[in-house]
Enzyme design. Structure first.
Site, PDB file in Angstrom:
ATOM      1  N   ASN A  92      37.866  48.001  45.320  1.00 16.23           N
ATOM      2  CA  ASN A  92      37.892  46.912  44.347  1.00 16.23           C
ATOM      3  C   ASN A  92      38.176  45.547  44.970  1.00 16.23           C
ATOM      4  OD1 ASN A  92      37.135  48.476  42.183  1.00 16.23           O
ATOM      5  ND2 ASN A  92      39.194  48.770  41.415  1.00 16.23           N
ATOM      6  N   ARG A 123      38.201  44.829  25.591  1.00 17.36           N
ATOM      7  CA  ARG A 123      37.940  45.716  24.452  1.00 17.36           C
ATOM      8  C   ARG A 123      39.068  45.723  23.430  1.00 17.36           C
ATOM      9  NH1 ARG A 123      35.748  50.767  27.932  1.00 17.36           N
ATOM     10  NH2 ARG A 123      33.799  49.798  28.566  1.00 17.36           N
ATOM     11  N   TYR A 174      25.037  60.406  46.510  1.00 18.18           N
ATOM     12  CA  TYR A 174      25.671  59.390  47.350  1.00 18.18           C
ATOM     13  C   TYR A 174      25.125  59.538  48.760  1.00 18.18           C
ATOM     14  CZ  TYR A 174      29.395  56.277  48.942  1.00 18.18           C
ATOM     15  OH  TYR A 174      30.091  55.219  49.452  1.00 18.18           O
ATOM     16  N   ARG A 208      42.741  43.951  21.887  1.00 15.76           N
ATOM     17  CA  ARG A 208      43.483  42.704  21.743  1.00 15.76           C
ATOM     18  C   ARG A 208      44.712  42.639  22.666  1.00 15.76           C
ATOM     19  NH1 ARG A 208      42.898  38.730  18.486  1.00 15.76           N
ATOM     20  NH2 ARG A 208      41.521  39.840  17.078  1.00 15.76           N
TER      21      ARG A 208
END
Length: 184
Positions: free
Chosen positions: A114, A163, A40, A165
């Site tokens: 995010n 991924r 990093y 249901r």
């Protein structure tokens, strides 16, 4: 192989302009993993504690008006020198943002990376307009959920690949906006 849990670390002491934060939650972001691997932009001075963002409660201050104003508040924490993957961390008072009670610890812990990614990607990079469609894979993750919420708030539609249901109903039930209403 390079991480170890150490439970006998004393709480750090904040200097002037810094706050002591009792951490409640801190996510694992790709930037954290790159930091741990030594790939990093910031090179850790070993031993080092990883974790660039999270949520906690300001329990102390090293002095200064902003730190005093933040004391006792639940805050989103961005940290660029001492990691957030600890029971206590110290950061600059200007790098903590009080979060409203209607944001869960999970949402508040991911308040910086995010949401900024979702806002920049859907706005500046893709320039999504109301009525536009966005196909996203891995929509069941926190970033995918934020993009679904942002789409509901801004009027673009998402086609989401998950991924499992049970994640379909979870995505359909998401309220519009949520964390993004605090960026408006």
């Amino acid at each position: 192989d390079v991480l170890k849990l150490q439970d006998d670390v004393p709480a750090p002491q904040p200097a002037r302009g810094e706050v002591l934060v009792r951490m409640l939650a801190s996510p694992v972001n790709p930037s954290d993993l790159m930091y741990v691997a030594g790939r990093y932009g910031l090179t850790p001075k070993l031993p080092a504690t990883p974790g660039f963002e999270g949520v906690g409660v300001v329990e102390g201050t090293g002095g200064g008006l902003l730190g005093w104003l933040r004391k006792g508040k639940r805050v989103a924490v961005i940290n660029d020198r001492v990691g957030n993957w600890a029971e206590y961390t110290v950061t600059k008072a200007r790098q903590v943002v009080p979060v409203p009670d209607d944001l869960s610890d999970d949402q508040a812990a991911t308040f910086f990376v995010n949401p900024a990614t979702a806002l920049v990607m859907t706005g500046a990079v893709l320039d999504l307009q109301p009525g536009d469609w966005l196909l996203q894979s891995a929509a069941g993750g926190e970033l995918g959920k934020m993009i679904v919420r942002l789409g509901k708030l801004r009027g673009f539609r998402t086609l989401n690949v998950v991924r499992r249901r049970e994640q379909v109903a979870e995505l359909k039930a998401l309220p519009p906006g949520t964390i993004f209403e605090h960026f408006q």
